[in-house]
Design a protein around this motif. Structure first.
Motif, short mmCIF file in Angstrom:
data_model
loop_
_atom_site.label_atom_id
_atom_site.label_comp_id
_atom_site.label_asym_id
_atom_site.label_seq_id
_atom_site.Cartn_x
_atom_site.Cartn_y
_atom_site.Cartn_z
N TYR A 303 0.68 -1.13 0.18
CA TYR A 303 0.05 -0.02 0.04
C TYR A 303 0.80 1.34 0.07
N THR A 304 2.04 1.11 0.68
CA THR A 304 2.91 2.47 0.69
C THR A 304 3.39 2.59 -0.76
N TYR A 305 3.77 1.71 -1.50
CA TYR A 305 4.43 1.84 -2.85
C TYR A 305 2.92 2.29 -3.86
N GLU A 306 1.95 1.90 -3.61
CA GLU A 306 0.88 2.16 -4.34
C GLU A 306 0.35 3.61 -4.14
N ILE A 307 0.62 4.05 -3.14
CA ILE A 307 0.15 5.52 -2.68
C ILE A 307 1.21 6.32 -3.33
N GLY A 308 2.52 5.83 -3.16
CA GLY A 308 3.75 6.50 -3.83
C GLY A 308 3.57 6.66 -5.43
N SER A 309 3.09 5.58 -6.03
CA SER A 309 2.72 5.68 -7.57
C SER A 309 1.82 6.96 -7.95
#
Length: 363
Positions: A303-309
């Motif tokens: 989820y951290t990487y998803e929001i970062g994208s």
């Protein structure tokens, strides 16, 4: 004094013959007895032949009642203790063909939670007769179908807007205004994101065989398809305004977007495969891959990487629709991450307490 007469020659021969025959016979009998005793001692104590036990299998009877009016629908008999709710649903479908197993909801109590398909009958049975309450869950679809529909739609919809079809934009204005390079980069990043989702759904994620109501598919498609149309319309519009800080803002955002996409993919691969012990019920641990080291700080790095994208995509395109979509996705994913983090706290060691749910040291 009487003297004993000497035996005659005939009597001496008879006596010698008698002793000569009986003595070897006694020696042979002793040898046979000695061999027999050695055989018995080497064989050990005689054990009685075990009696054959005839095992009796206990069967359960499942009484299925209507959850609304408590009327009996049917009785599923001869259910073994090792059977699961999935097996009961299939037998229920044979008795009542109009109710497919995917739309059958079974409850142990009226108003209680629906029992999972993997629940064992013996674990919920208090007697040989088990009463369950039936609820029709409505038309169901598999989770694979849901994800494929949610992700394939944005991929195709964005490409339609990218081609600037005449029934969407004015043809003269589209030919008169040249596209900024960020428009092409945005199309590449957006398509890469959803193409990765589709491939991971087919080849990486291990989805359960459970189903979800059809209305969830409709809601998910409406959300993703609707926002994609809004986002693609603004970014591909002939009057689109490029980012304020030009190429520097675009370059940094694209690089950060690609890093987050790679990190999200590697995290999903780790979550889809069991660890070295062969047990999925454990807290995921980082590997030699640097993208997985975020597991040391948060419980849900995907989820951290998803929001970062999506934050990177927002900064790169600098459009309001993307910002609103990113905000809504961040709220939803933070709720999912906190829920999963609580599950980790209950199941695993205290070292999880030093982690955050999604954002390191913050959330």
């Amino acid at each position: 004094m009487l003297k004993r007469s000497k035996p005659s020659a005939t009597e001496r021969k008879k006596e010698l013959f008698t002793h000569g025959t009986t003595q070897p016979m006694l020696k042979n009998d002793m040898k046979n007895f000695h061999s027999l005793s050695q055989l018995v001692l080497s064989a050990g104590a005689l054990k009685p032949t075990p009696a054959v036990k005839h095992s009796k299998t206990t069967y359960f009877e499942i009484e299925i009642l209507d959850a609304q009016n408590r009327k009996q629908i049917c009785i599923v008999d001869k259910v073994t203790p090792t059977s699961t709710l999935r097996d009961v649903k299939h037998k229920f479908h044979k008795a009542c063909p109009q109710w497919y197993p995917s739309r059958v909801g079974l409850q142990f109590e009226r108003g209680g939670p629906f029992l999972k398909d993997y629940v064992n009958i013996q674990s919920i049975a208090t007697s040989s007769i088990v009463t369950l309450y039936f609820t029709d869950l409505g038309q169901q679809v598999s989770w694979t179908t849901v994800f494929l529909a949610e992700y394939a739609g944005p991929l195709l919809i964005y490409l339609l807007f990218y081609m600037r079809l005449t029934y969407i934009y004015d043809a003269k204005e589209s030919t008169r205004r040249l596209r900024h390079p960020v428009v092409h980069l945005a199309c590449f990043c957006h398509c890469l994101h959803y193409a990765r989702y589709l491939l991971e759904t087919l080849f990486v994620h291990k989805l359960s065989g459970e189903h979800t109501p059809l209305k969830n598919l409709i809601k998910g498609c409406a959300f993703y398809w609707g926002f994609t149309s809004w986002i693609a319309y603004y970014i591909n519009h002939p009057r689109y305004t490029p980012p304020s800080y030009g190429n520097r803002q675009i370059t940094v955002s694209v690089l950060n977007f690609l890093i987050c996409e790679a990190g999200n993919h590697f995290i999903n691969v780790v979550l889809a495969h069991p660890n070295h012990t062969g047990n999925n019920a454990c807290f995921p641990s980082p590997t030699y891959n640097p993208f997985t080291w975020l597991f040391m700080l948060v419980s849900c790095p995907n989820y951290t990487y998803e929001i970062g994208s999506w934050i990177s995509f927002t900064v790169m395109t600098q459009t309001l629709p993307v910002g609103i979509f990113t905000l809504l996705m961040s709220i939803q994913m933070s709720l999912w991450a906190q829920k999963k983090h609580k599950v980790y706290l209950k199941k695993f060691d205290s070292y999880v307490y030093r982690k955050s749910a999604m954002i390191p040291f913050i959330l």
